[in-house]
Design a protein around this motif. Sequence first.
Motif, mmCIF file in Angstrom:
data_model
loop_
_atom_site.group_PDB
_atom_site.id
_atom_site.type_symbol
_atom_site.label_atom_id
_atom_site.label_comp_id
_atom_site.label_asym_id
_atom_site.label_seq_id
_atom_site.Cartn_x
_atom_site.Cartn_y
_atom_site.Cartn_z
ATOM 1 N N VAL A 195 -1.996 -1.618 -11.807
ATOM 2 C CA VAL A 195 -1.818 -0.906 -10.538
ATOM 3 C C VAL A 195 -0.494 -1.284 -9.880
ATOM 4 O O VAL A 195 0.098 -0.509 -9.135
ATOM 5 C CB VAL A 195 -3.005 -1.161 -9.589
ATOM 6 N N THR A 196 0.006 -2.470 -10.190
ATOM 7 C CA THR A 196 1.319 -2.878 -9.669
ATOM 8 C C THR A 196 2.403 -1.901 -10.109
ATOM 9 O O THR A 196 3.407 -1.718 -9.417
ATOM 10 C CB THR A 196 1.661 -4.297 -10.142
ATOM 11 N N GLY A 197 2.202 -1.277 -11.256
ATOM 12 C CA GLY A 197 3.178 -0.315 -11.764
ATOM 13 C C GLY A 197 3.341 0.918 -10.891
ATOM 14 O O GLY A 197 4.275 1.705 -11.088
ATOM 15 N N LEU A 198 2.449 1.085 -9.908
ATOM 16 C CA LEU A 198 2.545 2.211 -8.981
ATOM 17 C C LEU A 198 3.351 1.863 -7.734
ATOM 18 O O LEU A 198 3.667 2.743 -6.935
ATOM 19 C CB LEU A 198 1.141 2.669 -8.556
ATOM 20 N N LEU A 199 3.683 0.592 -7.567
ATOM 21 C CA LEU A 199 4.385 0.128 -6.369
ATOM 22 C C LEU A 199 5.900 0.264 -6.505
ATOM 23 O O LEU A 199 6.431 0.395 -7.605
ATOM 24 C CB LEU A 199 4.041 -1.335 -6.097
#
Length: 336
Positions: A195-199
């Motif tokens: 989900v960090t890849g969406l930041l």
Amino acid sequence: MKRDMRIWLKDLLEAPVKKAMPILSFPAIQPMGVTVRELISDSGLQAKAMELVAERTDAAASVSLMDLSVEAECFGSAIHVTDGEVPTVVGSIVSTEEEARALEIPAVGSCRTGLYIDAIKNAAEHITDRPVFAGVIGPFSLAARLLDVTEIMIDCYEEPDMVHTVLEKAASFITDYCKAYKEAGANGVMMAEPVTGLLSPALAEEFSAPYVKKIVEAVQDDTFLVIYHNCGGSTISMIDSILDTGSAAYHFGNAIDMAEMLSHVPEDIVVMGNVDPAGELRNGTPKSVREATLKVMESCCGHKNFVISSGCDIPPLSPWENIDAFFKAVREFYAG
């Protein structure tokens, strides 16, 4: 089995012919004749699945289930389970600062974590020709499941203190979970932080990297490594904060150009990826899997720190003909 994992990693880095290291466990349900629902509920079946994969493939390591619902379920999240797909988290359990402060850190061993720890203990006793890695979720990805993946993107701007409160508790639990895996005999963990890849890079630096780093510093040593996994599409732009976590190795998904990623990573750090697990290994053909695998290797194996892998967890119903084609293509590439 205890081993010096720094030496294992150094040998992997320096080997001119490198074994593949896909995230491969769930497809074992097919030859075993069981369902995902049965697999996630039985530690004996999970260990057997890992042993089956180890017997059938020459992977560099044995990697357990990447089930990103386990930790959230311990905190109280509802999960959706089917016979053929990886479990998912339903809804959220935190939406206010008060709820975040009241959120209790569960005991490691509660819900299914006890089963997963027992599975690793069993697998580590029987798989002795390669390292055994357990699977854990990353802190921001766990917080996102507790707060809701969409809502946390807004909360990072509007309720940052609430997000940090949840992150502190998530990181504390994951640290204890990793320590339990170490005690059970795991040689390391594959930590999934997708989900960090969406930041944005700035938000990733604030809300993910410090908590991952805190976990790594608490659990990583010569006998136990953390491999950081992020299959998001923005990982190249946030690579500085990702590398700052101090993880032993890094694993990236097929949403990025792996060759470009390798140009941003020091050559003494192992990087793994990134054959499309859904588009190719699940829905492709042996021919297309071969072509996709060779394409990645041709563009990336000029970097001595690259290890071929799947881009993420290989889906449970991926045909074994495709998985076999992946390993065959790796052997073909190195055979010249």
